[in-house]
Design a protein around this motif. Structure first.
Motif, PDB file in Angstrom:
ATOM      1  N   ALA B 505      59.864  73.386 -69.036  1.00 35.57           N
ATOM      2  CA  ALA B 505      58.622  72.820 -68.514  1.00 35.57           C
ATOM      3  C   ALA B 505      58.500  73.219 -67.044  1.00 35.57           C
ATOM      4  CB  ALA B 505      58.626  71.309 -68.672  1.00 35.57           C
ATOM      5  N   TYR B 506      57.266  73.505 -66.619  1.00 37.72           N
ATOM      6  CA  TYR B 506      57.029  73.952 -65.249  1.00 37.72           C
ATOM      7  C   TYR B 506      56.093  72.985 -64.538  1.00 37.72           C
ATOM      8  CZ  TYR B 506      58.866  78.265 -67.114  1.00 37.72           C
ATOM      9  OH  TYR B 506      59.673  79.184 -67.710  1.00 37.72           O
ATOM     10  N   VAL B 507      56.303  72.812 -63.244  1.00 41.47           N
ATOM     11  CA  VAL B 507      55.334  72.122 -62.404  1.00 41.47           C
ATOM     12  C   VAL B 507      54.363  73.181 -61.910  1.00 41.47           C
ATOM     13  CG1 VAL B 507      55.067  70.975 -60.188  1.00 41.47           C
ATOM     14  CG2 VAL B 507      56.872  70.256 -61.749  1.00 41.47           C
ATOM     15  N   VAL B 508      53.071  72.932 -62.121  1.00 40.92           N
ATOM     16  CA  VAL B 508      52.115  73.986 -61.784  1.00 40.92           C
ATOM     17  C   VAL B 508      50.744  73.395 -61.465  1.00 40.92           C
ATOM     18  CG1 VAL B 508      51.695  74.356 -64.262  1.00 40.92           C
ATOM     19  CG2 VAL B 508      51.039  76.125 -62.656  1.00 40.92           C
ATOM     20  N   LYS B 509      50.139  73.914 -60.413  1.00 41.11           N
ATOM     21  CA  LYS B 509      48.756  73.564 -60.081  1.00 41.11           C
ATOM     22  C   LYS B 509      47.863  74.316 -61.063  1.00 41.11           C
ATOM     23  CE  LYS B 509      44.942  72.779 -57.687  1.00 41.11           C
ATOM     24  NZ  LYS B 509      44.281  71.474 -57.867  1.00 41.11           N
ATOM     25  N   LEU B 510      47.412  73.636 -62.091  1.00 41.22           N
ATOM     26  CA  LEU B 510      46.645  74.295 -63.153  1.00 41.22           C
ATOM     27  C   LEU B 510      45.268  74.683 -62.648  1.00 41.22           C
ATOM     28  CD1 LEU B 510      47.521  71.915 -66.124  1.00 41.22           C
ATOM     29  CD2 LEU B 510      48.477  74.176 -65.664  1.00 41.22           C
ATOM     30  N   HIS B 511      44.906  75.923 -62.864  1.00 41.72           N
ATOM     31  CA  HIS B 511      43.596  76.374 -62.399  1.00 41.72           C
ATOM     32  C   HIS B 511      42.877  77.177 -63.481  1.00 41.72           C
ATOM     33  CE1 HIS B 511      40.456  77.528 -59.729  1.00 41.72           C
ATOM     34  NE2 HIS B 511      40.758  78.803 -59.817  1.00 41.72           N
ATOM     35  N   ARG B 512      43.457  78.331 -63.862  1.00 39.37           N
ATOM     36  CA  ARG B 512      42.830  79.138 -64.907  1.00 39.37           C
ATOM     37  C   ARG B 512      43.248  78.627 -66.276  1.00 39.37           C
ATOM     38  NH1 ARG B 512      40.314  84.093 -63.289  1.00 39.37           N
ATOM     39  NH2 ARG B 512      39.973  84.169 -65.510  1.00 39.37           N
ATOM     40  N   VAL B 513      42.843  77.428 -66.593  1.00 41.45           N
ATOM     41  CA  VAL B 513      43.183  76.873 -67.900  1.00 41.45           C
ATOM     42  C   VAL B 513      41.941  76.260 -68.531  1.00 41.45           C
ATOM     43  CG1 VAL B 513      45.557  76.318 -67.247  1.00 41.45           C
ATOM     44  CG2 VAL B 513      43.787  74.581 -67.055  1.00 41.45           C
ATOM     45  N   GLY B 614      71.708  62.729 -73.609  1.00 43.50           N
ATOM     46  CA  GLY B 614      73.113  63.022 -73.871  1.00 43.50           C
ATOM     47  C   GLY B 614      73.978  62.379 -72.806  1.00 43.50           C
ATOM     48  N   ALA B 615      75.274  62.693 -72.834  1.00 43.87           N
ATOM     49  CA  ALA B 615      76.198  62.061 -71.900  1.00 43.87           C
ATOM     50  C   ALA B 615      75.950  62.526 -70.472  1.00 43.87           C
ATOM     51  CB  ALA B 615      77.632  62.379 -72.320  1.00 43.87           C
ATOM     52  N   THR B 616      75.528  63.766 -70.323  1.00 37.98           N
ATOM     53  CA  THR B 616      75.410  64.310 -68.963  1.00 37.98           C
ATOM     54  C   THR B 616      74.008  64.803 -68.641  1.00 37.98           C
ATOM     55  OG1 THR B 616      76.008  66.508 -69.771  1.00 37.98           O
ATOM     56  CG2 THR B 616      77.813  65.098 -68.994  1.00 37.98           C
ATOM     57  N   LYS B 617      73.098  64.720 -69.605  1.00 36.40           N
ATOM     58  CA  LYS B 617      71.773  65.269 -69.351  1.00 36.40           C
ATOM     59  C   LYS B 617      70.720  64.607 -70.224  1.00 36.40           C
ATOM     60  CE  LYS B 617      72.149  69.068 -72.681  1.00 36.40           C
ATOM     61  NZ  LYS B 617      72.186  70.523 -72.909  1.00 36.40           N
ATOM     62  N   VAL B 618      69.489  64.772 -69.795  1.00 32.51           N
ATOM     63  CA  VAL B 618      68.325  64.305 -70.543  1.00 32.51           C
ATOM     64  C   VAL B 618      67.432  65.519 -70.720  1.00 32.51           C
ATOM     65  CG1 VAL B 618      66.275  62.834 -70.408  1.00 32.51           C
ATOM     66  CG2 VAL B 618      68.486  61.963 -69.630  1.00 32.51           C
ATOM     67  N   ARG B 638      69.006  73.373 -74.797  1.00 31.43           N
ATOM     68  CA  ARG B 638      69.728  74.603 -74.479  1.00 31.43           C
ATOM     69  C   ARG B 638      69.109  75.370 -73.322  1.00 31.43           C
ATOM     70  NH1 ARG B 638      67.885  77.845 -79.960  1.00 31.43           N
ATOM     71  NH2 ARG B 638      65.658  77.676 -79.559  1.00 31.43           N
ATOM     72  N   SER B 639      67.774  75.206 -73.117  1.00 27.07           N
ATOM     73  CA  SER B 639      67.104  76.000 -72.094  1.00 27.07           C
ATOM     74  C   SER B 639      66.713  75.198 -70.863  1.00 27.07           C
ATOM     75  CB  SER B 639      65.827  76.632 -72.681  1.00 27.07           C
ATOM     76  OG  SER B 639      66.130  77.437 -73.790  1.00 27.07           O
ATOM     77  N   TYR B 640      66.486  73.911 -71.030  1.00 29.87           N
ATOM     78  CA  TYR B 640      65.901  73.119 -69.938  1.00 29.87           C
ATOM     79  C   TYR B 640      66.355  71.687 -70.081  1.00 29.87           C
ATOM     80  CZ  TYR B 640      62.075  70.170 -68.112  1.00 29.87           C
ATOM     81  OH  TYR B 640      61.336  69.190 -67.511  1.00 29.87           O
ATOM     82  N   TRP B 641      66.915  71.150 -69.026  1.00 28.88           N
ATOM     83  CA  TRP B 641      67.405  69.785 -69.071  1.00 28.88           C
ATOM     84  C   TRP B 641      67.471  69.248 -67.655  1.00 28.88           C
ATOM     85  CZ3 TRP B 641      71.749  70.139 -66.117  1.00 28.88           C
ATOM     86  CH2 TRP B 641      72.371  71.396 -66.068  1.00 28.88           C
ATOM     87  N   VAL B 642      67.588  67.944 -67.547  1.00 28.43           N
ATOM     88  CA  VAL B 642      67.727  67.306 -66.247  1.00 28.43           C
ATOM     89  C   VAL B 642      69.079  66.623 -66.232  1.00 28.43           C
ATOM     90  CG1 VAL B 642      66.601  65.808 -64.557  1.00 28.43           C
ATOM     91  CG2 VAL B 642      65.243  66.883 -66.364  1.00 28.43           C
TER      92      VAL B 642
END
Lengths: 644, 644
Positions: B505-513, B614-618, B638-642
């Motif tokens: 997931a990305y933080v982005v100022k959406l414009h051309r959407v 999970g134990a160490t990440k969300v 597997r690709s993106y977690w906090v």
């Protein structure tokens, strides 16, 4: 013990299992296993954990048997784990969902600990099964060896959704399709089909032969009773099971016995007359197993050609590059053994000779025949035999670019004493300067897709030395394609993790595929072609309509074939409807799709194929247009091409 | 010259071009260019090759002008190439197809030689345009800098297929969609929309704001005539053009003049009163240009916030990991400037203080307030200001895990003289052992998607030291998503050539959407939550119905937002329908789809979102279920977690 011996067939479909319906509490599992094995079953589909268990903090998992009661090899050879059927990951009840997720993960972990080869996971309980798929997908990421077999009833059944019209039928293939799409075509996810008493149409059933079906769980309720009181199956069930046997699908018998026949007195169908002495209490499902063995043993033995090709089944090979590379001796050796092919050539040459030289002219006329791409000489032999057969006089030029093959060719001519009739030319036919023009040009430059080994370009180069009324053998050839479900091939290509392998055509002995619509013609070439505007570029659009009762399906790509007219009514080819029997020189070709495409029921498939010609290479591009556009595959021949 | 100056807006939409309809034979192009530039147009859309040309062996391409008649910078700044419109790559006439392919390649090669920035390629002539797409795709693979703009009429027009029912309408967006799917979402393929007199519905038009539209070619026929005889546009056209100006789309005027007004005598709308002296013959399309300038200049200036954010438009940023990483001073600096946010916090704290301590108790009661995650102190300040405003007495604990921020916090307390009221705790709130319990817990741990910076996990840890009747500010928060078309974001992610970036997931100022349906709630959290069965795992299924007149569309992913209830009626958020004005701390979040999904007209979109712990990440997982299932994204995180 195996259902029977079938020459050449070493597939898993020889083995038959039995489902354990009741939880073998205590240490009952070894006894159940011993009893089943002694009744000639090969393995058990057995529950691993007490179905009454629900996760509680600190509780020990109530397993069917400690890992110590069976040896490691017994666990892995004879037990397929059955995951608890109460698990419902798409329930609206959050607690049930969470309990289900935990239990599923615990049971799979236990099965992994036991080194089982596979576990059967219960069928989706509702048409939306995204959470079930998510948890299974999570598990699949962590599995190394074990397979998961998703149990799917083989039926178009009534909808389970409460809010839907009850009369609507659900195609269980759709469940499988959603599930595997969500699980990203995992190569460790398979299907176990529950076979019930009623069956969908043959076209609908046919789709499964392209899917990764590992087991057919045959319900005792699906059996009929014959005049003598024994279980038997309907003709349609028999056909289906024969199909499974032929596609390496194992049968598992399941259910309560509905046929309480005495095994001791009526041993007609029994394979082992002594087994009653070893096992005083016969397994209740033995009559069904006996019937399976009967069906298995009744099958025709595999034809010799199939036996020869069995190790090539669904094995992807890159097509030859005979123009750029020189073939090796072993390749010549293999192809020269295809007597059917050379017999067809001999027949075609004989007919051409008779047309060229009438019976009146036999004594005076001499026909100039050039074999272009003579290799180690099989077409030279076929030509001389045709001449002998028809009493015509031949002068043969044997043109071959591979200097290694030319060496063999010289020995052959000397050995056979053909020096006076055959002139060997060590040259590429495209640049040879012929001393005279030919009446007949004979070549064998065809690939699995006809023109894919550049026969058109080679013969365009060679027709310079063909007389204006000369004959080319082959005189024309046409390629064919048909859409197929081929999950095994898709997964093998996907394993390369790049786009290039999805933009390559493969030569492959197709086996685990579902052919979804009859083949259609793609490109045709005729020789000679003296038209000044002739081009070998081609562009063809094809539309395939699937039989109406097929239902929806997934298309992984297109199977390709060719048919060639050698001369007049003598043809040669591998197009399934017209293929030359007992010829083994060509396997079909397979054009994959980068992303398998879902084809809704009754939607046509539109595919476009291009044959493109550049200065140094020839290549194909292909794209789906309907039901939804795919990317253009192999743009500019970036991934796959044949060098000139 | 630009249409006007608009503070902060430096986009291409300031420039207006004009289409050259007649082939400028001889060396006419420089004269046409000079005339157009002096009439205040910025560039030409001009044919490059004589439209009567058909390829013949040995012929020299009859170009509009030698490369020498304009300087390289004139070519690249002022000329957009117009590819010959007779080209028809999907004709049934093979010769026309082959001529078209050759000419298209020749013209593009010439345009590349001239270093043009872009060429407009003609609209598809029929609904199936696979061969056109194939050739364009081939060309795109070889282009390095030049863009191709596919011309598409902006309409739902009558079908061009002769064999179809004439009354059926064709949505021209479908042509574009097929074309770009076949061309594999090439990042150099853009759209030039032909604006005609009639327009589709606003929902249908809205789709284009998420597509790579580079130019709007405005036909003179689309103009109306005002009372004074000048060209003007309908309200709907005006709205559309303002939309284009706001989305960096350039206008090109095209067609014959239908308004022969004298420019000299009526200069009201004219931007440059002197230009008539320099150019005695006014450009025939100047009145239309003047109207464009009027529309452009009439727009409201960009709000300050938009100007501040303009450089962030459609720029993908990875979300912060404030728990694992310590924020930097600059980040604190930026966020602390968001006065609107802290005003809302102050209002919420004031209301909570009044609820905790009645006016009668003011003199005796002291409220214990803990700021968890105090950073450099903005919430401490807001709390003390709320106390002052309401006359309540506070004891503040400021808990902060970042030792660098704690240093600044100490200076602040000293500087402001708050030592008696504020105790600084240098500790992670999840493990601090508080000496007393709090009445009010204040935090600002929310990310763009609410819980995505692990506010739930932090506050679960912190609520140990909240009194049973204590208040958490925020007291609850909810995330929202909506499906969007966002081809620019898709292509930026695709450039990484891996799956991981499509599962982030990305933080982005959406414009051309293009926002395709109203946002819906995803996950909600309320604090404090003392339930023993509380979990921060979530699972939500959402179904989006697109407005019926939208037509089909392509969904590249989901835009995400949050709304938080700080206390009672005081909220804070970025959900578009309820967002707090003039707040700049959060851009939306964007969840991409690995493969953009085609949504047929009137088909619902069903998406499932999971929040997994999970134990160490969300992490989040997400999958489309309808109109067709996608793979489960981000399986096991597997690709993106906090990180926790």
């Amino acid at each position: 013990m195996p259902l029977g011996q079938r020459a050449g067939d070493k597939s898993d479909s020889r083995y038959c299992g039995v489902e354990v319906l009741d939880f073998p509490a205590g240490d009952g599992l070894p006894a159940v296993l011993t009893h089943s094995l002694s009744s000639a079953f090969d393995f058990l589909l057995a529950p691993l954990v007490d179905p009454d268990y629900r996760p509680t903090p600190g509780a020990v998992l109530p397993v069917a048997a400690s890992d110590l009661v069976l040896s490691p090899s017994q666990w892995s050879s004879h037990i397929v784990g059955k995951i608890s059927e109460w698990i419902d990951l798409d329930s609206e009840d959050e607690q049930l969902r969470l309990d289900s997720e935990l239990t599923l993960k615990q049971e799979i972990a236990w099965a992994t600990h036991l080194s089982l080869q596979a576990c059967v996971i219960p069928p989706p309980k509702r048409s939306t099964c995204a959470n079930y798929a998510r948890v299974v997908n999570n598990i699949l990421q962590g599995l190394t060896n074990m397979q998961l077999w998703l149990r799917i009833p083989l039926e178009k059944s009534e909808s389970m959704e409460e809010d839907r019209d009850k009369s609507e039928t659900v195609d269980s293939w759709e469940w499988w399709n959603s599930f595997r799409l969500l699980c990203e075509h995992s190569s460790q996810l398979y299907v176990a089909l529950d076979i019930l008493s009623s069956l969908p149409s043959m076209n609908s059933l046919g789709r499964w032969f392209g899917e990764p079906v590992r087991a057919a769980i045959l319900q005792t309720d699906a059996f009929l009773t014959n005049a003598r009181g024994y279980p038997c199956l309907s003709k349609r069930h028999q056909t289906l099971l024969t199909g499974f046997f032929n596609h390496s699908v194992q049968v598992i018998i399941s259910g309560r016995s509905n046929h309480n026949v005495s095994q001791v007195s009526e041993g007609v169908l029994s394979r082992d007359e002594n087994h009653t002495e070893d096992t005083p209490t016969q397994h209740a499902l033995s009559p069904y197993l006996d019937y399976m063995a009967y069906l298995y043993q009744r099958m025709d033995p595999l034809p010799e050609q199939e036996r020869f090709e069995i190790n090539y089944r669904d094995f992807l090979q890159s097509p030859l590059q005979p123009l750029m590379d020189n073939l090796e001796a072993q390749t010549y050796e293999t192809f020269e053994k295809d007597t059917v092919k050379y017999t067809q050539y001999q027949r075609a040459i004989a007919k051409a000779l008779v047309d060229k030289v009438s019976d009146d002219e036999v004594s005076t006329a001499r026909t100039v025949l050039m074999v272009v791409g003579a290799g180690r000489g099989p077409l030279v032999r076929a030509s001389l035999q045709a001449a002998e057969e028809t009493g015509r006089t031949l002068k043969v030029y044997a043109v071959e670019k591979n200097p290694n093959a030319v060496i063999t060719l010289h020995s052959l001519i000397k050995l056979e004493g053909w020096e006076s009739m055959v002139t060997i030319i060590s040259s590429d036919m495209r640049c040879w300067d012929a001393p005279e023009k030919a009446d007949i040009l004979v070549s064998e430059l065809l690939g699995s897709f006809g023109d894919n080994e550049l026969s058109p370009e080679c013969l365009d180069g060679a027709q310079r030395f063909l007389k204006p009324d000369g004959i080319s053998i082959p005189s024309s050839y046409t390629s064919f394609i048909q859409p197929v479900t081929a999950s095994k091939l898709h997964n093998d290509i996907k394993a390369h993790k790049d786009i290039a392998h999805f933009e390559t055509a493969y030569v492959v002995k197709l086996h685990r595929v579902a052919r979804l619509a009859p083949p259609q013609e793609v490109f045709s070439f005729a020789h000679p072609n003296f038209s000044p505007k002739a081009t070998n570029q081609r562009y063809t659009k094809l539309q395939f309509e699937l039989p109406q009762d097929t239902g929806s399906c997934l298309v992984h790509g297109f199977a390709g074939y060719f048919d060639a007219v050698l001369y007049k009514d003598v043809h040669l080819g591998i197009e399934p409807n017209t293929c030359t029997p007992n010829m083994f020189s060509w396997f079909p070709i397979f054009f994959p799709l980068r992303k398998p495409i879902y084809v809704p029921s009754e939607s046509p498939i539109e595919v476009h194929f291009w044959r493109c010609c550049g200065a140094t290479k020839v290549w194909y591009e292909w794209a789906l247009v309907a039901p939804s556009p795919s990317p253009i595959h192999n743009s500019n021949g970036r991934s796959y091409w044949v060098g000139l």
